[in-house]
Design a protein around this motif. Structure first.
Motif, PDB file in Angstrom:
ATOM      1  N   MET A   1      21.161  40.968  40.118  1.00 46.38           N
ATOM      2  CA  MET A   1      21.564  39.620  39.677  1.00 46.38           C
ATOM      3  C   MET A   1      23.076  39.566  39.520  1.00 46.38           C
ATOM      4  SD  MET A   1      20.123  36.924  39.442  1.00 46.38           S
ATOM      5  CE  MET A   1      21.457  35.771  39.599  1.00 46.38           C
ATOM      6  N   ARG A   2      23.644  38.495  39.916  1.00 46.01           N
ATOM      7  CA  ARG A   2      25.098  38.369  39.770  1.00 46.01           C
ATOM      8  C   ARG A   2      25.443  38.113  38.307  1.00 46.01           C
ATOM      9  NH1 ARG A   2      23.559  35.617  43.898  1.00 46.01           N
ATOM     10  NH2 ARG A   2      23.439  33.678  42.753  1.00 46.01           N
ATOM     11  N   ARG A   3      26.293  38.939  37.760  1.00 45.25           N
ATOM     12  CA  ARG A   3      26.722  38.718  36.392  1.00 45.25           C
ATOM     13  C   ARG A   3      28.244  38.703  36.307  1.00 45.25           C
ATOM     14  NH1 ARG A   3      24.176  35.919  35.111  1.00 45.25           N
ATOM     15  NH2 ARG A   3      22.092  35.967  34.242  1.00 45.25           N
TER      16      ARG A   3
ATOM     17  N   ALA B   1      29.092  28.263  44.623  1.00 43.90           N
ATOM     18  CA  ALA B   1      28.783  29.510  43.932  1.00 43.90           C
ATOM     19  C   ALA B   1      28.781  29.306  42.419  1.00 43.90           C
ATOM     20  CB  ALA B   1      29.794  30.589  44.317  1.00 43.90           C
ATOM     21  N   THR B   2      29.674  28.436  41.944  1.00 46.05           N
ATOM     22  CA  THR B   2      29.729  28.165  40.504  1.00 46.05           C
ATOM     23  C   THR B   2      28.472  27.419  40.063  1.00 46.05           C
ATOM     24  OG1 THR B   2      32.124  28.056  40.662  1.00 46.05           O
ATOM     25  CG2 THR B   2      31.134  27.127  38.680  1.00 46.05           C
TER      26      THR B   2
ATOM     27  N   THR C   1      43.149  32.775  45.816  1.00 43.71           N
ATOM     28  CA  THR C   1      43.782  31.973  44.763  1.00 43.71           C
ATOM     29  C   THR C   1      44.313  30.652  45.333  1.00 43.71           C
ATOM     30  OG1 THR C   1      45.832  33.184  45.097  1.00 43.71           O
ATOM     31  CG2 THR C   1      44.399  33.951  43.338  1.00 43.71           C
TER      32      THR C   1
ATOM     33  N   TRP D   1      36.157  34.987  45.434  1.00 40.10           N
ATOM     34  CA  TRP D   1      36.937  34.947  44.184  1.00 40.10           C
ATOM     35  C   TRP D   1      38.296  35.591  44.285  1.00 40.10           C
ATOM     36  CZ3 TRP D   1      35.136  31.125  41.887  1.00 40.10           C
ATOM     37  CH2 TRP D   1      33.771  30.861  41.881  1.00 40.10           C
TER      38      TRP D   1
ATOM     39  N   ILE E   1      46.973  37.170  50.116  1.00 39.88           N
ATOM     40  CA  ILE E   1      45.975  37.940  49.368  1.00 39.88           C
ATOM     41  C   ILE E   1      45.400  39.056  50.245  1.00 39.88           C
ATOM     42  CG2 ILE E   1      43.775  37.819  48.111  1.00 39.88           C
ATOM     43  CD1 ILE E   1      46.042  36.374  46.713  1.00 39.88           C
TER      44      ILE E   1
ATOM     45  N   TRP F   1      36.432  30.353  36.737  1.00 38.78           N
ATOM     46  CA  TRP F   1      36.949  29.436  37.752  1.00 38.78           C
ATOM     47  C   TRP F   1      36.552  27.996  37.425  1.00 38.78           C
ATOM     48  CZ3 TRP F   1      34.897  26.106  41.483  1.00 38.78           C
ATOM     49  CH2 TRP F   1      35.845  25.609  42.392  1.00 38.78           C
ATOM     50  N   ALA F   2      35.359  27.808  36.878  1.00 39.15           N
ATOM     51  CA  ALA F   2      34.931  26.459  36.497  1.00 39.15           C
ATOM     52  C   ALA F   2      35.871  25.892  35.440  1.00 39.15           C
ATOM     53  CB  ALA F   2      33.492  26.486  35.983  1.00 39.15           C
TER      54      ALA F   2
ATOM     55  N   GLU G   1      33.433  35.494  37.039  1.00 41.84           N
ATOM     56  CA  GLU G   1      34.396  34.700  37.783  1.00 41.84           C
ATOM     57  C   GLU G   1      34.006  33.233  37.971  1.00 41.84           C
ATOM     58  OE1 GLU G   1      37.310  37.348  40.450  1.00 41.84           O
ATOM     59  OE2 GLU G   1      35.260  38.008  40.256  1.00 41.84           O
ATOM     60  N   PRO G   2      32.741  32.941  38.280  1.00 48.25           N
ATOM     61  CA  PRO G   2      32.394  31.518  38.427  1.00 48.25           C
ATOM     62  C   PRO G   2      32.678  30.718  37.157  1.00 48.25           C
ATOM     63  CG  PRO G   2      30.627  32.901  39.252  1.00 48.25           C
ATOM     64  CD  PRO G   2      31.607  33.816  38.581  1.00 48.25           C
ATOM     65  N   PHE G   3      32.416  31.335  36.013  1.00 41.07           N
ATOM     66  CA  PHE G   3      32.632  30.637  34.744  1.00 41.07           C
ATOM     67  C   PHE G   3      34.125  30.379  34.520  1.00 41.07           C
ATOM     68  CE2 PHE G   3      33.272  30.911  30.081  1.00 41.07           C
ATOM     69  CZ  PHE G   3      32.613  29.740  29.748  1.00 41.07           C
TER      70      PHE G   3
ATOM     71  N   TRP H   1      25.774  29.842  39.872  1.00 41.66           N
ATOM     72  CA  TRP H   1      25.930  30.716  38.694  1.00 41.66           C
ATOM     73  C   TRP H   1      25.412  30.000  37.447  1.00 41.66           C
ATOM     74  CZ3 TRP H   1      28.564  30.615  34.033  1.00 41.66           C
ATOM     75  CH2 TRP H   1      28.686  31.847  33.375  1.00 41.66           C
ATOM     76  N   PHE H   2      25.833  28.758  37.266  1.00 36.43           N
ATOM     77  CA  PHE H   2      25.383  28.020  36.078  1.00 36.43           C
ATOM     78  C   PHE H   2      23.873  27.840  36.097  1.00 36.43           C
ATOM     79  CE2 PHE H   2      29.838  26.910  35.401  1.00 36.43           C
ATOM     80  CZ  PHE H   2      29.906  27.021  34.018  1.00 36.43           C
TER      81      PHE H   2
ATOM     82  N   TYR I   1      46.768  35.022  37.388  1.00 30.72           N
ATOM     83  CA  TYR I   1      46.919  35.373  38.793  1.00 30.72           C
ATOM     84  C   TYR I   1      48.371  35.392  39.236  1.00 30.72           C
ATOM     85  CZ  TYR I   1      42.084  36.073  39.501  1.00 30.72           C
ATOM     86  OH  TYR I   1      40.837  36.626  39.437  1.00 30.72           O
TER      87      TYR I   1
ATOM     88  N   TYR J   1      48.590  45.181  39.285  1.00 32.13           N
ATOM     89  CA  TYR J   1      47.158  45.427  39.426  1.00 32.13           C
ATOM     90  C   TYR J   1      46.599  46.342  38.344  1.00 32.13           C
ATOM     91  CZ  TYR J   1      48.113  43.421  43.895  1.00 32.13           C
ATOM     92  OH  TYR J   1      48.523  42.575  44.876  1.00 32.13           O
TER      93      TYR J   1
ATOM     94  N   LEU K   1      47.713  41.821  50.094  1.00 34.04           N
ATOM     95  CA  LEU K   1      47.750  42.538  48.817  1.00 34.04           C
ATOM     96  C   LEU K   1      46.430  43.224  48.498  1.00 34.04           C
ATOM     97  CD1 LEU K   1      49.552  39.779  46.705  1.00 34.04           C
ATOM     98  CD2 LEU K   1      50.550  41.917  47.507  1.00 34.04           C
TER      99      LEU K   1
ATOM    100  N   TYR L   1      49.158  38.833  38.202  1.00 34.25           N
ATOM    101  CA  TYR L   1      48.356  39.824  38.938  1.00 34.25           C
ATOM    102  C   TYR L   1      48.801  39.921  40.395  1.00 34.25           C
ATOM    103  CZ  TYR L   1      44.125  41.990  40.815  1.00 34.25           C
ATOM    104  OH  TYR L   1      43.248  42.811  41.455  1.00 34.25           O
ATOM    105  N   ASP L   2      48.803  38.788  41.093  1.00 38.43           N
ATOM    106  CA  ASP L   2      49.193  38.814  42.503  1.00 38.43           C
ATOM    107  C   ASP L   2      50.698  38.677  42.665  1.00 38.43           C
ATOM    108  OD1 ASP L   2      46.743  39.126  43.776  1.00 38.43           O
ATOM    109  OD2 ASP L   2      46.261  37.009  43.556  1.00 38.43           O
TER     110      ASP L   2
ATOM    111  N   GLN M   1      52.233  41.608  41.079  1.00 36.59           N
ATOM    112  CA  GLN M   1      51.477  42.770  41.541  1.00 36.59           C
ATOM    113  C   GLN M   1      51.243  43.814  40.453  1.00 36.59           C
ATOM    114  OE1 GLN M   1      52.932  44.044  45.366  1.00 36.59           O
ATOM    115  NE2 GLN M   1      53.364  41.938  45.937  1.00 36.59           N
TER     116      GLN M   1
END
Ligand code: SF4
Lengths: 116, 247
Positions: free
Chosen positions: A1-3, B232-233, B206, B203, B161, A10-11, A6-8, B236-237, A78, A87, B164, A81-82, A85
Motif C-alpha cells: 500500500m502506498r503510504r 495520484a493525490t 517540481t 513527485w 531535476i 503536495w495537496a 507526498e500526495p498530502f 491517496w485521499f 524544494y 540533499y 540532479l 533541496y534542489d 542541492q
C-alpha cells in the motif's frame, strides 16, 4: 500500500498556491488598499471585527492562512533541496519547513480563537 | 549571406582521447539547410568517422536530438540561418553518458519507458471474432496530444531535476503513461500509478516546466505530470479515507 506523505504535502502545496494566487490579491486589495482609502462602504474597524467574529469567517481565515503557510514551506523546502542541492539535509529541511508551517498554523488558530 | 559557417562539434573517440574535445569544421552555408544537413556534409565530405544518430530528417523518428549552442533541439528541424553568424556548437544530448562523438547511451531512458508499460493493457482480450475496439473522435482527442511524443528525449536534456536526481523517471515517460491511461481501450491505470506514485515518479518533479518549452511536438509533458499529481493525490485521499476499499 502506498503510504508516502507526498500526495498530502503536495495537496497542501497546490491548494495553498491556488488560494494565494486567486484569493490573496483580492484580500490584499480590499484590506490594504480599498478599505484604508475609503473606496468601499462598511470598511470600519467595528464592521470588520464583527465579520471576523463570525465562526465561518474564522474557519475560512484559518484554512487560508494554513494553506499559505504550507505552500511557503513546500516551496522553500524544494528551493533548498534542489536549488542549493542540500540533499544530505533532506530530513532536517523537511522537519524545519513543515515544522514552522505547523507551528504558525497553531499560532493562527490560537489568535483566531482567542482574540476574535 | 555568408559563404560558409563554422560548426564546433564535440568529438569523443574513447580509443584516442580520455575527455571529449571540440573539432571545428567549415561547411557551406545554405539558407535551406538544417544543422543535420551540415553534419551530414561533414560526414560525407570532411570526416567520415563522425558519429551521430539520425534517420528520418523530418521530425518524426526522434533520434537526432542534440545540444545546439547549449539548447536541446532536433537538428533536423533547426535552420543554420537561425544560428548565424556562428560558430555553432553541437554537443550530445545532456544527461546521457557519451559513447562516441555525438552519440549518448539512452539505456536509462528505455528502461524507464518500459516501466510505465507503454502499451494498451487489457485484463482480458476480447476474441478476435468480436472485432476491433471502437473509439469515438472525442475519446481519441483525450490522449492524442500525448501520443505525439517521438521519444526524442529533449525533455530529459532540459529537465534540471533529471540532471540532479538521475532516478527521476522523467517527463516523456510520464506523458506516455498518460497517453495510455487516457485511452478508452486501456485498463492499466492502476499498474502505472503504482510505478509513478513513487518518489522518483511524479513527485520528484517540481514543475520547472522546461520539458514543455523544448518539446518539438507540443506534447506538454509538464502538464501531463501535473494532471497525474492531481489523480495520484485523489487516489491517496481515497485510500486514506476509505481504507476498507483498498485492494
Ligand atoms: S515529450 Fe516531447 S521532448 Fe519529450 S521525448 Fe516526447 S516529443 Fe521529445
Amino acid at each position: 500500500m502506498r503510504r508516502s506523505r507526498e500526495p498530502f504535502l503536495w495537496a497542501l502545496f497546490s491548494g495553498g498556491g491556488m488560494a494565494s494566487a486567486l484569493l490573496l490579491p483580492a484580500i490584499a486589495f480590499l484590506l490594504w488598499i480599498a478599505v484604508p482609502l475609503g473606496w468601499v462602504e462598511g470598511g470600519s474597524y467595528e464592521t470588520l471585527f464583527a465579520l471576523v467574529r463570525h465562526p465561518l469567517v474564522r474557519l475560512v481565515l484559518f484554512a487560508l492562512i494554513s494553506l499559505f503557510l504550507f505552500h511557503w514551506a513546500h516551496r522553500l523546502r524544494y528551493t533548498l533541496y534542489d536549488g542549493l542541492q542540500l540533499y544530505h539535509l533532506n530530513q532536517l529541511i523537511a522537519v524545519v519547513t513543515y515544522g514552522i508551517a505547523s507551528f504558525m498554523t497553531v499560532v493562527a488558530a490560537y489568535i483566531l480563537w482567542v482574540f476574535a | 549571406m555568408p559563404e560558409t559557417i563554422t560548426l564546433e562539434v564535440q568529438r569523443y573517440r574513447p580509443e584516442d582521447e580520455a575527455e571529449p574535445v571540440f573539432e571545428r569544421f567549415d561547411v557551406p552555408f545554405r539558407a535551406d539547410w538544417m544543422v543535420l544537413d551540415a553534419l551530414n556534409y561533414i560526414k560525407d565530405n570532411l570526416d567520415g568517422t563522425l558519429s551521430y544518430r539520425w534517420a528520418c530528417r523530418m521530425g518524426v523518428c526522434g533520434s537526432c536530438g542534440m545540444m545546439v549552442n547549449g539548447q536541446p533541439l532536433l537538428t533536423c528541424a533547426t535552420y543554420l540561418e537561425r544560428l548565424l553568424p556562428g560558430p555553432i556548437r553541437v554537443e550530445p544530448l545532456k544527461g546521457f553518458p557519451v559513447i562516441r562523438d555525438l552519440v549518448g547511451d539512452i539505456t536509462d531512458f528505455l528502461e524507464k519507458l518500459s516501466r510505465v508499460k507503454p502499451w494498451i493493457v487489457r485484463e482480458e482480450e476480447k476474441p478476435l471474432a468480436e472485432g476491433e475496439y471502437l473509439q469515438t473522435p472525442e475519446q481519441l482527442a483525450d490522449y492524442e496530444q500525448y501520443s505525439m511524443c517521438i521519444n526524442c528525449m529533449l525533455c530529459y536534456a532540459a529537465c534540471p531535476i533529471y540532471e540532479l536526481e538521475p532516478d527521476f523517471i522523467g517527463p516523456a515517460a510520464i506523458a506516455i503513461a498518460q497517453r495510455y491511461n487516457l485511452d478508452s481501450r486501456d485498463e492499466g491505470v492502476q499498474e502505472r500509478l503504482d510505478v509513478l506514485s513513487q518518489h522518483d515518479g511524479i513527485w520528484a518533479c517540481t514543475f520547472v516546466g522546461e520539458c514543455s518549452v523544448v518539446c518539438p511536438k507540443n506534447v506538454d509533458p509538464a502538464g501531463a505530470i501535473q494532471r497525474y499529481k492531481v489523480a495520484a493525490t485523489a487516489d491517496w485521499f481515497k485510500s486514506v479515507l476509505t481504507p476498507w476499499a483498498n485492494r
